[in-house]
Design a protein around this motif. Structure first.
Motif, PDB file in Angstrom:
ATOM      1  N   GLY A  39       0.783  -1.244   0.000  1.00 19.91           N
ATOM      2  CA  GLY A  39       0.000   0.000   0.000  1.00 19.91           C
ATOM      3  C   GLY A  39       0.807   1.281   0.000  1.00 19.91           C
ATOM      4  N   GLU A  40       2.127   1.179   0.110  1.00 20.41           N
ATOM      5  CA  GLU A  40       2.896   2.424   0.170  1.00 20.41           C
ATOM      6  C   GLU A  40       3.217   2.970  -1.211  1.00 20.41           C
ATOM      7  N   PHE A  41       3.644   4.227  -1.219  1.00 19.17           N
ATOM      8  CA  PHE A  41       4.129   4.893  -2.420  1.00 19.17           C
ATOM      9  C   PHE A  41       5.586   5.234  -2.148  1.00 19.17           C
ATOM     10  N   LEU A  42       6.467   4.445  -2.748  1.00 16.30           N
ATOM     11  CA  LEU A  42       7.907   4.626  -2.543  1.00 16.30           C
ATOM     12  C   LEU A  42       8.530   5.232  -3.792  1.00 16.30           C
ATOM     13  N   ALA A  43       9.309   6.285  -3.623  1.00 18.58           N
ATOM     14  CA  ALA A  43      10.059   6.834  -4.759  1.00 18.58           C
ATOM     15  C   ALA A  43      11.512   6.383  -4.637  1.00 18.58           C
ATOM     16  N   VAL A  44      12.134   6.099  -5.775  1.00 20.85           N
ATOM     17  CA  VAL A  44      13.552   5.728  -5.785  1.00 20.85           C
ATOM     18  C   VAL A  44      14.300   6.761  -6.618  1.00 20.85           C
ATOM     19  N   LEU A  45      15.258   7.421  -5.966  1.00 19.04           N
ATOM     20  CA  LEU A  45      16.049   8.454  -6.627  1.00 19.04           C
ATOM     21  C   LEU A  45      17.476   7.977  -6.807  1.00 19.04           C
ATOM     22  N   ILE A 204      10.369   5.179  -9.860  1.00 21.36           N
ATOM     23  CA  ILE A 204      11.758   5.551 -10.101  1.00 21.36           C
ATOM     24  C   ILE A 204      11.730   6.841 -10.902  1.00 21.36           C
ATOM     25  N   THR A 205      12.399   7.861 -10.419  1.00 28.69           N
ATOM     26  CA  THR A 205      12.316   9.146 -11.104  1.00 28.69           C
ATOM     27  C   THR A 205      13.596   9.937 -10.907  1.00 28.69           C
ATOM     28  N   HIS A 206      13.853  10.886 -11.818  1.00 32.81           N
ATOM     29  CA  HIS A 206      14.911  11.836 -11.500  1.00 32.81           C
ATOM     30  C   HIS A 206      14.347  13.234 -11.311  1.00 32.81           C
ATOM     31  N   PHE A 207      13.012  13.313 -11.204  1.00 28.93           N
ATOM     32  CA  PHE A 207      12.390  14.602 -10.880  1.00 28.93           C
ATOM     33  C   PHE A 207      12.114  14.670  -9.384  1.00 28.93           C
ATOM     34  N   MET A 208      12.811  15.599  -8.724  1.00 27.85           N
ATOM     35  CA  MET A 208      12.655  15.727  -7.268  1.00 27.85           C
ATOM     36  C   MET A 208      11.222  16.086  -6.887  1.00 27.85           C
ATOM     37  N   ASP A 209      10.579  16.910  -7.741  1.00 28.84           N
ATOM     38  CA  ASP A 209       9.219  17.337  -7.419  1.00 28.84           C
ATOM     39  C   ASP A 209       8.211  16.184  -7.500  1.00 28.84           C
ATOM     40  N   GLU A 210       8.586  15.124  -8.198  1.00 29.24           N
ATOM     41  CA  GLU A 210       7.738  13.924  -8.188  1.00 29.24           C
ATOM     42  C   GLU A 210       8.006  13.112  -6.914  1.00 29.24           C
ATOM     43  N   ALA A 211       9.263  12.984  -6.566  1.00 31.74           N
ATOM     44  CA  ALA A 211       9.634  12.182  -5.396  1.00 31.74           C
ATOM     45  C   ALA A 211       9.013  12.738  -4.114  1.00 31.74           C
ATOM     46  N   VAL A 212       8.884  14.064  -4.064  1.00 25.96           N
ATOM     47  CA  VAL A 212       8.301  14.729  -2.902  1.00 25.96           C
ATOM     48  C   VAL A 212       6.897  14.208  -2.591  1.00 25.96           C
ATOM     49  N   MET A 220      19.586   5.982  -4.191  1.00 23.86           N
ATOM     50  CA  MET A 220      20.643   5.050  -4.593  1.00 23.86           C
ATOM     51  C   MET A 220      21.862   5.786  -5.108  1.00 23.86           C
ATOM     52  N   ASN A 221      23.012   5.204  -4.867  1.00 23.90           N
ATOM     53  CA  ASN A 221      24.262   5.720  -5.416  1.00 23.90           C
ATOM     54  C   ASN A 221      25.211   4.548  -5.609  1.00 23.90           C
ATOM     55  N   LYS A 222      25.757   4.435  -6.811  1.00 25.88           N
ATOM     56  CA  LYS A 222      26.733   3.378  -7.115  1.00 25.88           C
ATOM     57  C   LYS A 222      26.292   1.999  -6.640  1.00 25.88           C
ATOM     58  N   GLY A 223      25.050   1.641  -6.937  1.00 25.99           N
ATOM     59  CA  GLY A 223      24.567   0.300  -6.635  1.00 25.99           C
ATOM     60  C   GLY A 223      24.185   0.044  -5.194  1.00 25.99           C
ATOM     61  N   GLU A 243      26.356  15.185  -2.937  1.00 28.26           N
ATOM     62  CA  GLU A 243      27.503  14.276  -3.143  1.00 28.26           C
ATOM     63  C   GLU A 243      27.191  13.203  -4.195  1.00 28.26           C
ATOM     64  N   CYS A 244      25.920  12.808  -4.290  1.00 27.38           N
ATOM     65  CA  CYS A 244      25.620  11.812  -5.333  1.00 27.38           C
ATOM     66  C   CYS A 244      24.897  12.447  -6.516  1.00 27.38           C
ATOM     67  N   GLY A 245      25.107  13.736  -6.694  1.00 26.60           N
ATOM     68  CA  GLY A 245      24.669  14.418  -7.910  1.00 26.60           C
ATOM     69  C   GLY A 245      23.185  14.721  -7.981  1.00 26.60           C
ATOM     70  N   LEU A 246      22.520  14.801  -6.834  1.00 27.86           N
ATOM     71  CA  LEU A 246      21.077  15.075  -6.852  1.00 27.86           C
ATOM     72  C   LEU A 246      20.788  16.477  -6.305  1.00 27.86           C
ATOM     73  N   ASP A 247      19.773  17.115  -6.892  1.00 26.55           N
ATOM     74  CA  ASP A 247      19.368  18.457  -6.467  1.00 26.55           C
ATOM     75  C   ASP A 247      18.273  18.375  -5.416  1.00 26.55           C
ATOM     76  N   LEU A 248      17.873  19.552  -4.950  1.00 28.94           N
ATOM     77  CA  LEU A 248      16.701  19.639  -4.077  1.00 28.94           C
ATOM     78  C   LEU A 248      15.489  19.988  -4.936  1.00 28.94           C
ATOM     79  N   PRO A 249      14.272  19.695  -4.439  1.00 32.19           N
ATOM     80  CA  PRO A 249      13.091  20.221  -5.142  1.00 32.19           C
ATOM     81  C   PRO A 249      13.177  21.754  -5.165  1.00 32.19           C
ATOM     82  N   GLN A 250      12.576  22.380  -6.173  1.00 32.42           N
ATOM     83  CA  GLN A 250      12.718  23.838  -6.329  1.00 32.42           C
ATOM     84  C   GLN A 250      12.317  24.636  -5.097  1.00 32.42           C
TER      85      GLN A 250
END
Ligand code: ADP
Ligand code: MG
Length: 282
Positions: A39-45, A204-212, A220-223, A243-250
């Motif tokens: 039942g959860e909604f998990l985002a993977v960045l 799985i997304t690379h949009f921070m505003d979706e992960a929010v 994840m970083n390097k496996g 450090e793992c190349g990810l931004d913050l939501p706007q």
């Protein structure tokens, strides 16, 4: 007590080595342990190449771990029958809708999955209509998929998975090829599937505003999974993310730059903070 649906237990995975560079064989996943709850909604960045798609393919028995176990509802898919059982529980939606659509009419495309499961025609009809309504595509059921927008095509692909009635859907960057409108349509659909139909979602997304918008985020970083927590917990760790190349939501970024200490996640919270900073003058 939350019920586990998918359980990664110390999972490693390596692709077959390249013939030209056999020594280059490296792990795409290393020692991943992760619980995905019913039942959860998990985002993977994670940055490109961090192992997100590999993780997705282990969830529905496309791949087998090199080490460790992945179980779905307690089933380890070590036989063809068990792998089929896992695939009936966990569905996948990929990035490119054009690669997922097989029929020339929308409703036939949605029927394809349940037909393959050997469901009886009357039940297929019911499921197809219900699935198309769930993604707001019922009115376009007689259209040709190739004439639809990217967002509409992706919603047809989602309806195809819904019609198979899987308990969980893994979305691997489903909005990456869409324009902002298509992205919004697909995100609204995903949220509705989770909230109204109770389908477990891994996005799985690379949009921070979706992960929010998820209940929980795994980074994840390097496996490896380097962070897990609520969106607020994850996005309060700006340095670790960068450090793992990810931004913050706007909105989070804006408030951080304004010197606001609390971690803000969306436009509404951002407006509240700025208004109170200005002494309620706006
Ligand atoms: P992501 O989805 O986060 O971009 P992937 O899971 O696709 O990451 O890839 C993880 C690692 O595995 C990367 O180093 C990638 O180059 C490698 N990889 C992915 N697919 C293959 C493949 N089919 N053969 C060999 N290596 C692969
Ligand atoms: Mg990927």
């Amino acid at each position: 007590m939350k019920e586990k649906l998918i359980e990664f237990n110390n999972v490693s995975f390596a692709y077959e080595a390249d013939e030209e560079a056999p020594s280059e064989k490296k792990e795409a996943l290393s020692g991943v342990s992760l619980d995905i709850f019913k039942g959860e909604f998990l985002a993977v960045l994670g940055h490109n190449g961090s192992g997100k798609s590999t993780l997705a393919k282990l969830c529905n028995a496309i791949f087998e771990p090199t080490q460790g176990t992945v179980s779905v509802k307690g089933i380890i898919p070590d036989t063809e029958e068990k792998a089929d059982e896992v695939r009936r529980t966990v569905g996948m939606v990929f990035q490119n809708p054009d690669n997922q659509i097989v029929a020339t009419i929308v409703e036939d495309d949605v029927a394809f999955g349940p037909e393959n499961l050997g469901i009886e025609p009357k039940e297929i009809r019911r499921r197809v209509d219900e699935a198309l309504k769930a993604v707001n595509m019922y009115d376009l059921r007689h259209r040709e998929p190739h004439k639809l927008s990217g967002g509409q095509k992706q919603r047809v692909a989602i309806a195809g998975v819904i019609a198979m009635q899987t308990e969980c859907i893994i979305f691997d960057e489903p909005t990456a090829m869409l324009d902002p409108k298509g992205r919004e349509e697909v995100m609204q659909t995903i949220i509705r599937l989770n909230k109204e139909l109770g389908i477990t979602i891994v996005l799985i997304t690379h949009f921070m505003d979706e992960a929010v918008q998820a209940d929980r985020i795994a980074v994840m970083n390097k496996g490896r999974i380097i962070m897990q927590g609520t969106p607020r917990e994850v996005f309060s760790q700006e340095e670790k993310l960068s450090e793992c190349g990810l931004d913050l939501p706007q909105s989070t970024e804006l408030c951080r730059r304004l010197g606001i200490k609390d971690t803000v996640l969306n436009v509404r919270e951002c407006v509240e903070k700025i208004t109170s900073m200005l002494g309620g003058a706006v």
